[in-house]
Design an enzyme around this catalytic site. Structure first.
Site, PDB file in Angstrom:
ATOM      1  N   SER A 256     -12.648 -20.553   5.518  1.00 60.88           N
ATOM      2  CA  SER A 256     -11.414 -19.983   4.984  1.00 60.88           C
ATOM      3  C   SER A 256     -10.380 -21.105   4.865  1.00 60.88           C
ATOM      4  O   SER A 256     -10.661 -22.252   5.199  1.00 60.88           O
ATOM      5  CB  SER A 256     -10.890 -18.888   5.918  1.00 60.88           C
ATOM      6  OG  SER A 256     -10.336 -19.489   7.067  1.00 60.88           O
ATOM      7  N   LYS A 257      -9.200 -20.740   4.442  1.00 59.86           N
ATOM      8  CA  LYS A 257      -8.132 -21.724   4.222  1.00 59.86           C
ATOM      9  C   LYS A 257      -7.859 -22.597   5.461  1.00 59.86           C
ATOM     10  O   LYS A 257      -7.437 -23.730   5.354  1.00 59.86           O
ATOM     11  CB  LYS A 257      -6.835 -21.011   3.838  1.00 59.86           C
ATOM     12  CG  LYS A 257      -6.871 -20.462   2.436  1.00 59.86           C
ATOM     13  CD  LYS A 257      -5.464 -20.135   1.952  1.00 59.86           C
ATOM     14  CE  LYS A 257      -5.480 -19.388   0.644  1.00 59.86           C
ATOM     15  NZ  LYS A 257      -5.769 -17.930   0.838  1.00 59.86           N
TER      16      LYS A 257
END
Ligand code: GLU
Length: 332
Positions: A256-257
């Site tokens: 994810s980010k």
């Protein structure tokens, strides 16, 4: 001399967002396999999610692939003999096959309303069961069906899943994986707005586009038994499947980010060299035979094989990308 079977692969993104690292890695493995086998890569746009698909995402996907140095012989932009390559432009093809499945009893109209389906789900949930659709409309007689349609109920089309069968996916990466058909309820192949669902359209397109190897993300493995049923019902030959592992962050959580930029374009904007990103993505789940990890495009193409694609998850390591990028900068 033995003639090698022709190889056709495809990358089939849904234009519902920018091209992410995971998608880029699937595209890359297809590209590498096609090049290594002297085959063809098809780029098909799966835009049947009308609400979420947008032309700007399609453009961004093409731009990202091009930046990475991935090209295709057939598909969006370049055309080819099996087009069009955007699913919303292929509806007449899908409808032809729906008619065939309805005629031979592999599919049926379902007139259940959203409320009825909701009620079914609630009852099974209360009983602690996770089951698919009950099959209530399986034997709906034509008069009853027409009556409900004339009352304004717009039907969907469902595939009739046979009971008590083991469906086996012989996966080139994961080995043989088996599913019980009883755990798959009769699933929708055409929604009430006439748009086919992913599982249906993907089979028809892969067949019509003469795809020999379906290389895609592991998350689609559980869709494959449904697709196998459709292949069989239509008498299509079944392609080879290769489901490639998830990409996890260094902490073993889903990428994810938090683990770094997720879209390919962000890497370009941050100044990474596309050769470095290409090399890095190739190592996300594939490993070369030797110790050397800095490999240029041609060398990766030459060495690539599905046998060396790992079954366990790939780990996204930003430090490694930074290191690779620095090596490529030094070389320039
Ligand atoms: N449109 C699907 C996706 O983006 C493609 C899945 C497949 O390759 O079959 O996940």
């Amino acid at each position: 001399m033995r003639t090698m079977k022709e190889v056709n692969v495809r990358f089939a993104p849904s234009p519902t967002g920018p091209l992410h690292i995971g998608g880029a890695r699937s595209a890359l493995f297809n590209f590498l396999f096609a090049r290594n086998m002297k085959g063809r890569l098809v780029l098909r746009i799966e835009d049947t999610d009308l609400e979420r698909s947008a032309p700007e995402f399609e453009r961004e996907i093409i731009e990202s692939l091009t930046w990475l140095g991935i090209s295709w012989e057939e598909g969006i932009d370049v055309g080819g003999k099996n087009g069009p390559y955007r699913q919303t432009e292929r509806l007449d093809i899908y409808h032809r096959y729906v008619d065939q499945l309805l005629r031979n009893g592999h599919a049926y109209h379902c007139c259940c309303t959203e409320e009825e389906l909701e009620e079914e789900r609630r009852v099974s949930f209360d009983k602690g069961q996770i089951v698919g659709y009950s099959g209530k409309c399986r034997n709906l007689n034509p008069e009853e069906r027409d009556k409900r349609i004339s009352q304004g109920q717009v039907p969907t089309v469902r595939f009739r899943v046979p009971s008590g069968e083991q469906l086996v996916v012989n996966d080139l990466v994961r080995g043989s994986v088996s599913f019980n058909s009883d755990e798959i309820g009769d699933f929708i192949i055409v929604k009430s707005d006439g748009i086919p669902t992913y599982n249906f359209a993907v089979v028809l397109d892969d067949h019509e586009m003469e795809i020999t190897h379906v290389i895609r993300a592991e998350e689609h493995l559980s869709n494959t038994p449904r697709q196998l049923l459709i292949y069989r019902a239509l008498g299509f030959s079944i392609p080879e499947f290769a489901h490639i592992s998830l990409i996890l962050g260094k902490d073993r959580q889903k990428m994810s980010k938090r683990h770094g930029a997720t879209s390919v374009m962000q890497y370009r904007e941050q100044g990474y060299l596309s050769e470095a990103v290409f090399n890095f993505l190739a190592l996300l789940g594939w490993s070369p035979e030797g110790e050397q990890e800095i490999l240029d495009r041609d060398e990766i193409i030459k060495q690539f094989s599905l046998q060396r694609v790992a079954k366990n998850p790939a780990v996204f390591d930003l430090d490694k990308l930074n290191w690779l990028n620095a090596q490529y900068i030094k070389r320039k």
